[in-house]
Design a protein around this motif. Structure first.
Motif, PDB file in Angstrom:
ATOM      1  N   TYR A  80       9.227   4.050   6.355  1.00 36.77           N
ATOM      2  CA  TYR A  80       7.943   4.330   6.999  1.00 36.77           C
ATOM      3  C   TYR A  80       7.513   3.104   7.781  1.00 36.77           C
ATOM      4  O   TYR A  80       7.908   1.983   7.433  1.00 36.77           O
ATOM      5  CB  TYR A  80       6.897   4.694   5.933  1.00 36.77           C
ATOM      6  CG  TYR A  80       7.241   6.018   5.288  1.00 36.77           C
ATOM      7  CD1 TYR A  80       6.868   7.208   5.886  1.00 36.77           C
ATOM      8  CD2 TYR A  80       8.002   6.069   4.118  1.00 36.77           C
ATOM      9  CE1 TYR A  80       7.225   8.426   5.335  1.00 36.77           C
ATOM     10  CE2 TYR A  80       8.369   7.285   3.551  1.00 36.77           C
ATOM     11  CZ  TYR A  80       7.977   8.458   4.177  1.00 36.77           C
ATOM     12  OH  TYR A  80       8.337   9.658   3.646  1.00 36.77           O
ATOM     13  N   SER A  81       6.697   3.324   8.821  1.00 37.41           N
ATOM     14  CA  SER A  81       6.283   2.174   9.623  1.00 37.41           C
ATOM     15  C   SER A  81       5.047   1.501   9.024  1.00 37.41           C
ATOM     16  O   SER A  81       4.738   0.359   9.337  1.00 37.41           O
ATOM     17  CB  SER A  81       6.014   2.602  11.068  1.00 37.41           C
ATOM     18  OG  SER A  81       5.030   3.612  11.086  1.00 37.41           O
ATOM     19  N   SER A  82       4.325   2.227   8.170  1.00 32.46           N
ATOM     20  CA  SER A  82       3.113   1.680   7.546  1.00 32.46           C
ATOM     21  C   SER A  82       2.703   2.601   6.404  1.00 32.46           C
ATOM     22  O   SER A  82       3.243   3.708   6.264  1.00 32.46           O
ATOM     23  CB  SER A  82       1.969   1.626   8.568  1.00 32.46           C
ATOM     24  OG  SER A  82       1.655   2.953   8.979  1.00 32.46           O
ATOM     25  N   VAL A  83       1.723   2.148   5.623  1.00 28.60           N
ATOM     26  CA  VAL A  83       1.188   2.990   4.545  1.00 28.60           C
ATOM     27  C   VAL A  83       0.515   4.222   5.152  1.00 28.60           C
ATOM     28  O   VAL A  83       0.669   5.331   4.650  1.00 28.60           O
ATOM     29  CB  VAL A  83       0.201   2.173   3.666  1.00 28.60           C
ATOM     30  CG1 VAL A  83      -0.568   3.072   2.714  1.00 28.60           C
ATOM     31  CG2 VAL A  83       0.973   1.117   2.875  1.00 28.60           C
ATOM     32  N   LEU A  84      -0.190   4.020   6.269  1.00 24.97           N
ATOM     33  CA  LEU A  84      -0.829   5.161   6.941  1.00 24.97           C
ATOM     34  C   LEU A  84       0.229   6.195   7.347  1.00 24.97           C
ATOM     35  O   LEU A  84       0.046   7.401   7.139  1.00 24.97           O
ATOM     36  CB  LEU A  84      -1.616   4.673   8.170  1.00 24.97           C
ATOM     37  CG  LEU A  84      -2.230   5.762   9.054  1.00 24.97           C
ATOM     38  CD1 LEU A  84      -3.242   6.619   8.276  1.00 24.97           C
ATOM     39  CD2 LEU A  84      -2.912   5.162  10.292  1.00 24.97           C
ATOM     40  N   ASP A  85       1.330   5.721   7.898  1.00 23.30           N
ATOM     41  CA  ASP A  85       2.433   6.610   8.294  1.00 23.30           C
ATOM     42  C   ASP A  85       2.933   7.397   7.067  1.00 23.30           C
ATOM     43  O   ASP A  85       3.166   8.608   7.153  1.00 23.30           O
ATOM     44  CB  ASP A  85       3.566   5.738   8.883  1.00 23.30           C
ATOM     45  CG  ASP A  85       4.764   6.555   9.332  1.00 23.30           C
ATOM     46  OD1 ASP A  85       4.558   7.670   9.859  1.00 23.30           O
ATOM     47  OD2 ASP A  85       5.906   6.073   9.160  1.00 23.30           O
ATOM     48  N   PHE A 134      -5.380  13.879   0.525  1.00 23.66           N
ATOM     49  CA  PHE A 134      -4.612  13.129   1.533  1.00 23.66           C
ATOM     50  C   PHE A 134      -5.421  12.938   2.818  1.00 23.66           C
ATOM     51  O   PHE A 134      -5.382  11.869   3.430  1.00 23.66           O
ATOM     52  CB  PHE A 134      -3.270  13.810   1.813  1.00 23.66           C
ATOM     53  CG  PHE A 134      -2.245  13.502   0.753  1.00 23.66           C
ATOM     54  CD1 PHE A 134      -1.778  12.204   0.580  1.00 23.66           C
ATOM     55  CD2 PHE A 134      -1.750  14.495  -0.082  1.00 23.66           C
ATOM     56  CE1 PHE A 134      -0.838  11.896  -0.406  1.00 23.66           C
ATOM     57  CE2 PHE A 134      -0.820  14.201  -1.077  1.00 23.66           C
ATOM     58  CZ  PHE A 134      -0.360  12.900  -1.239  1.00 23.66           C
ATOM     59  N   ASP A 135      -6.168  13.964   3.202  1.00 25.27           N
ATOM     60  CA  ASP A 135      -6.991  13.886   4.406  1.00 25.27           C
ATOM     61  C   ASP A 135      -8.020  12.759   4.268  1.00 25.27           C
ATOM     62  O   ASP A 135      -8.204  11.948   5.182  1.00 25.27           O
ATOM     63  CB  ASP A 135      -7.674  15.246   4.616  1.00 25.27           C
ATOM     64  CG  ASP A 135      -8.423  15.304   5.916  1.00 25.27           C
ATOM     65  OD1 ASP A 135      -7.902  14.774   6.919  1.00 25.27           O
ATOM     66  OD2 ASP A 135      -9.533  15.865   5.951  1.00 25.27           O
ATOM     67  N   THR A 136      -8.667  12.679   3.095  1.00 24.31           N
ATOM     68  CA  THR A 136      -9.681  11.642   2.859  1.00 24.31           C
ATOM     69  C   THR A 136      -9.060  10.249   2.910  1.00 24.31           C
ATOM     70  O   THR A 136      -9.613   9.333   3.536  1.00 24.31           O
ATOM     71  CB  THR A 136     -10.331  11.856   1.467  1.00 24.31           C
ATOM     72  OG1 THR A 136     -10.866  13.176   1.422  1.00 24.31           O
ATOM     73  CG2 THR A 136     -11.431  10.856   1.195  1.00 24.31           C
ATOM     74  N   ILE A 137      -7.902  10.103   2.265  1.00 23.35           N
ATOM     75  CA  ILE A 137      -7.265   8.780   2.235  1.00 23.35           C
ATOM     76  C   ILE A 137      -6.860   8.354   3.649  1.00 23.35           C
ATOM     77  O   ILE A 137      -7.038   7.194   4.041  1.00 23.35           O
ATOM     78  CB  ILE A 137      -6.064   8.771   1.266  1.00 23.35           C
ATOM     79  CG1 ILE A 137      -6.550   8.987  -0.171  1.00 23.35           C
ATOM     80  CG2 ILE A 137      -5.286   7.450   1.375  1.00 23.35           C
ATOM     81  CD1 ILE A 137      -5.449   9.243  -1.183  1.00 23.35           C
ATOM     82  N   ILE A 138      -6.328   9.292   4.421  1.00 26.82           N
ATOM     83  CA  ILE A 138      -5.919   8.985   5.799  1.00 26.82           C
ATOM     84  C   ILE A 138      -7.136   8.520   6.613  1.00 26.82           C
ATOM     85  O   ILE A 138      -7.067   7.519   7.334  1.00 26.82           O
ATOM     86  CB  ILE A 138      -5.229  10.206   6.450  1.00 26.82           C
ATOM     87  CG1 ILE A 138      -3.827  10.386   5.845  1.00 26.82           C
ATOM     88  CG2 ILE A 138      -5.148  10.066   7.969  1.00 26.82           C
ATOM     89  CD1 ILE A 138      -3.162  11.713   6.175  1.00 26.82           C
ATOM     90  N   ASN A 139      -8.246   9.229   6.449  1.00 28.64           N
ATOM     91  CA  ASN A 139      -9.463   8.833   7.178  1.00 28.64           C
ATOM     92  C   ASN A 139      -9.920   7.434   6.780  1.00 28.64           C
ATOM     93  O   ASN A 139     -10.316   6.636   7.624  1.00 28.64           O
ATOM     94  CB  ASN A 139     -10.593   9.839   6.924  1.00 28.64           C
ATOM     95  CG  ASN A 139     -10.360  11.113   7.704  1.00 28.64           C
ATOM     96  OD1 ASN A 139      -9.686  11.109   8.740  1.00 28.64           O
ATOM     97  ND2 ASN A 139     -10.872  12.221   7.210  1.00 28.64           N
ATOM     98  N   LYS A 140      -9.840   7.131   5.470  1.00 28.88           N
ATOM     99  CA  LYS A 140     -10.232   5.787   5.011  1.00 28.88           C
ATOM    100  C   LYS A 140      -9.307   4.725   5.595  1.00 28.88           C
ATOM    101  O   LYS A 140      -9.752   3.684   6.062  1.00 28.88           O
ATOM    102  CB  LYS A 140     -10.180   5.719   3.481  1.00 28.88           C
ATOM    103  CG  LYS A 140     -11.395   6.325   2.815  1.00 28.88           C
ATOM    104  CD  LYS A 140     -11.357   6.074   1.313  1.00 28.88           C
ATOM    105  CE  LYS A 140     -12.477   6.818   0.621  1.00 28.88           C
ATOM    106  NZ  LYS A 140     -12.321   6.839  -0.837  1.00 28.88           N
ATOM    107  N   LEU A 141      -7.992   5.022   5.548  1.00 28.11           N
ATOM    108  CA  LEU A 141      -7.016   4.046   6.063  1.00 28.11           C
ATOM    109  C   LEU A 141      -7.241   3.783   7.550  1.00 28.11           C
ATOM    110  O   LEU A 141      -7.109   2.652   8.021  1.00 28.11           O
ATOM    111  CB  LEU A 141      -5.587   4.543   5.823  1.00 28.11           C
ATOM    112  CG  LEU A 141      -5.045   4.378   4.397  1.00 28.11           C
ATOM    113  CD1 LEU A 141      -3.734   5.127   4.232  1.00 28.11           C
ATOM    114  CD2 LEU A 141      -4.851   2.896   4.043  1.00 28.11           C
ATOM    115  N   LYS A 142      -7.601   4.828   8.280  1.00 27.73           N
ATOM    116  CA  LYS A 142      -7.858   4.660   9.726  1.00 27.73           C
ATOM    117  C   LYS A 142      -9.101   3.811   9.946  1.00 27.73           C
ATOM    118  O   LYS A 142      -9.155   2.975  10.838  1.00 27.73           O
ATOM    119  CB  LYS A 142      -8.029   6.022  10.397  1.00 27.73           C
ATOM    120  CG  LYS A 142      -6.697   6.710  10.641  1.00 27.73           C
ATOM    121  CD  LYS A 142      -6.908   8.035  11.340  1.00 27.73           C
ATOM    122  CE  LYS A 142      -5.576   8.701  11.641  1.00 27.73           C
ATOM    123  NZ  LYS A 142      -5.740  10.133  11.939  1.00 27.73           N
TER     124      LYS A 142
END
Ligand code: FE2
Length: 168
Positions: A80-85, A134-142
């Motif tokens: 993966y390129s990042s945790v967000l990825d 997963f949606d919530t975590i992605i939003n936080k990471l962004k």
């Protein structure tokens, strides 16, 4: 009596849940490789959860007198390129799981297989939770973006995640 198409589809889903466990353990390994032990723990727990899902179907098929068969599985994505990825990949994976559960439910509904319709309700609810998480975590990471303090706080927070399997 569960018809052949439905029992094959349930057996396929059992195997897909095991594959999901593999997908998440590979992400955990990526996180460990990046020394992000909290995120690694998050995905190790997620992998355990998926194995639990597989065992839930395993038990159901046994209870209904259907012989379970295991298949081989594809190699999961290991890089993966990042945790967000990684989280975006996991979110897409969960959306695919939801599609599969809906397809199973359609089959059960068409056949008026009420016990299986009831059984699958648990998985439908579970998918709502998984996608939302997963949606919530992605939003936080962004939102965190390049704030490394917030990022490492999140890593620390995920170190505490545990999984206690409920009764099957
Ligand atoms: Fe699952």
């Amino acid at each position: 009596m569960i018809n052949e198409t439905l029992s094959k589809a349930l057996n396929d889903q059992l195997n897909y849940e095991l594959y999901s466990s593999h997908v998440y353990l590979a992400i955990a390994a990526y996180c460990s490789g990046e020394s992000l032990d909290g995120f690694a723990n998050f995905f190790t727990v997620q992998a355990e959860e998926e194995k639990f899902h597989a065992m839930k179907i395993y038990k159901y098929l046994n209870d209904r007198g259907i012989r379970v068969t295991l298949s081989g599985m594809d190699t999961p994505n290991n890089e993966y390129s990042s945790v967000l990825d990684a989280y975006e990949h996991a979110y897409e994976h969960e959306q695919e799981v939801t599609r599969r559960i809906y397809h199973l439910s359609d089959l059960a509904l068409n056949d008026r297989e009420h016990a299986t319709i009831q059984f699958l309700k648990w998985f439908i609810d579970e998918q709502v939770e998984e996608e939302s998480m997963f949606d919530t975590i992605i939003n936080k990471l962004k939102r965190i973006d390049k704030d490394s303090n917030a990022f490492f706080m999140m890593d620390a927070e995920f170190a505490a995640r545990t999984f206690t399997p409920p009764a099957l």
